[in-house]
Design a protein around this motif. Sequence first.
Motif, PDB file in Angstrom:
ATOM      1  N   ALA A  58       0.827  -1.214   0.000  1.00  0.00           N
ATOM      2  CA  ALA A  58       0.000   0.000   0.000  1.00  0.00           C
ATOM      3  C   ALA A  58       0.855   1.255   0.000  1.00  0.00           C
ATOM      4  CB  ALA A  58      -0.932  -0.007   1.214  1.00  0.00           C
ATOM      5  N   ASN A 116      -4.478   0.951   3.627  1.00  0.00           N
ATOM      6  CA  ASN A 116      -4.536  -0.477   3.287  1.00  0.00           C
ATOM      7  C   ASN A 116      -5.875  -0.859   2.674  1.00  0.00           C
ATOM      8  OD1 ASN A 116      -1.955  -0.890   4.203  1.00  0.00           O
ATOM      9  ND2 ASN A 116      -2.562  -1.715   6.189  1.00  0.00           N
ATOM     10  N   ALA A 156      -5.949   0.417  -0.907  1.00  0.00           N
ATOM     11  CA  ALA A 156      -5.041  -0.390  -1.734  1.00  0.00           C
ATOM     12  C   ALA A 156      -5.638  -1.762  -2.014  1.00  0.00           C
ATOM     13  CB  ALA A 156      -3.685  -0.525  -1.054  1.00  0.00           C
ATOM     14  N   THR A 157      -6.279  -2.348  -0.998  1.00  0.00           N
ATOM     15  CA  THR A 157      -6.927  -3.654  -1.167  1.00  0.00           C
ATOM     16  C   THR A 157      -8.026  -3.583  -2.204  1.00  0.00           C
ATOM     17  OG1 THR A 157      -6.427  -4.287   1.125  1.00  0.00           O
ATOM     18  CG2 THR A 157      -8.227  -5.464   0.030  1.00  0.00           C
ATOM     19  N   LEU A 201      -6.344  -3.380  -5.649  1.00  0.00           N
ATOM     20  CA  LEU A 201      -5.768  -4.667  -6.049  1.00  0.00           C
ATOM     21  C   LEU A 201      -6.861  -5.633  -6.490  1.00  0.00           C
ATOM     22  CD1 LEU A 201      -3.138  -4.912  -3.186  1.00  0.00           C
ATOM     23  CD2 LEU A 201      -2.578  -4.813  -5.623  1.00  0.00           C
ATOM     24  N   ALA A 227      -2.244  -5.845   0.629  1.00  0.00           N
ATOM     25  CA  ALA A 227      -1.857  -4.434   0.756  1.00  0.00           C
ATOM     26  C   ALA A 227      -0.926  -4.170   1.933  1.00  0.00           C
ATOM     27  CB  ALA A 227      -3.111  -3.569   0.884  1.00  0.00           C
TER      28      ALA A 227
END
Length: 499
Positions: free
Chosen positions: A98, A121, A124-125, A128, A138
């Motif tokens: 992340a 996080n 970012a998760t 992704l 992340a």
Amino acid sequence: MGEVRLKIEHLCKTFGITKAVADVSFSIKKGEVHALIGENGSGKSTLTNMLTGIYTIDSGKFILDGREVHPKNQVEANKEGISIIVQELGTLSGLTVAENIFLGHEDKFTKFGIKNTNLMNKMATELLKKYGFDRIKAGEIIDRYNFEDRKLIEIVKATYFEPKIVVIDETTTALSNEGRHELYKHMERIKKAGNTVIFISHDLPEILEKSDTVTVLRDGVYIDTVSSKDIDEEGLRKLMVGRELEGDYYRKQFGESVKDEVVLSVKNVSVPGLLEDVSFDLHKGEILGFGGLSESGMHEIGKAIFGASYDRSGEVITSDGTHINDIPTAIAHSIAYTSKDRDNESVVMNESIGDNICLPSLDKLKLKWKFLSDRAMNNFANEYAKKMSVKMVNIDQFVSDLSGGNKQKVVLARWIGKDSDIVVLDSPTRGIDIKVKQDIYNLMNGMIKSGKSIIMISEELMELIGMCDRIIIMKDGKISGEIDRSVEIGENTLISMMV
């Protein structure tokens, strides 16, 4: 497609006495994949590094959507709507996935000087997952992921904020077939959204298939811009090198017998999570190829042979009975290795070209009093830099200043100079232009004719088919098939063993 997104006007950049980019002008349109091609050192990466704030501009200008831009770093470039996926690793060790994705944009998650890691996080998760990279977590430190996965993370980092221009600099050479298809998918998405991809690659079929327009540079000078549908590979080659390329890329001979003499035996080699019970022999004068999909274990083979896999079990034994368990023993027994991860494992970036070329050969460059001779080192480095046609100011230039292809030439020059009997080449033509590829293949031919033995690890199936006496295919860390050199072998034959 048709409206101009970026105008490049009279752009210049000099390193020492080298004119890397010399008065270059051309335009790039909205909603297109615009390829930038040329031989190593032609100025492609220098130009895009100026656009993305990695290098400063000596003179000239970039005009983005009618407004001049001159970012001083990548964060400023991002704010202008410009991003880049670099040829080598563009992520930072020690940070989480992340933190790498949002590097330079931490203010989005900071309030009163405190970073909200959970929010970072979480975002970012979500990204992704959106990109289909769910298996990448992340919150994990990025060092836990391999080279390929880190390139996928860079795709997210460079494109999640919908930039106007995404530069993709030789990225496909670092990816497996699956990774390439992921990248192509996002290139198409960027294009459909009306944004622009600047695509740098030495793979001419890929260029013609994936780009709309191609601009050719040669020795830092603008040559031409052509429509991809109006030109073929031979036409691009002529524009790139300014002349016809002579001869064939690959070996012409088929059905030649390999000597029975075994120079290296690999017995029951395993590396936890990467290789499982791998055994094979390498013969004198043989080119033994290794291929496979991402995570197949083929790249770990080279490290295992060279003694660079510290948790390896099993045996690697030379013809004189020596067990190779570490790098100094491998080098002492005439084994050379070039890694796919060039910048981190094959060269010392902040040392000179000369020092890099001489490093494996210091023992033979010592005088009888055990002192190193500056004259001998300079002569040696100049000889092999010239042999590999390294484009440089001189051998005192730092390797970090070179283009990706010229770094690869330095890697090969150091091991050619060492004159090793067994040479393990992992992705040796990655980031190399067509002329130098031809030179490397000719060099390999010369090596086996002189009795050297080569292990060639490659994701390029035609390269394996064209150059190898025998091909071993890896799958899930194991050998899934083996095939001898034959005119009947096609890519589908190998693919059937991979999947």
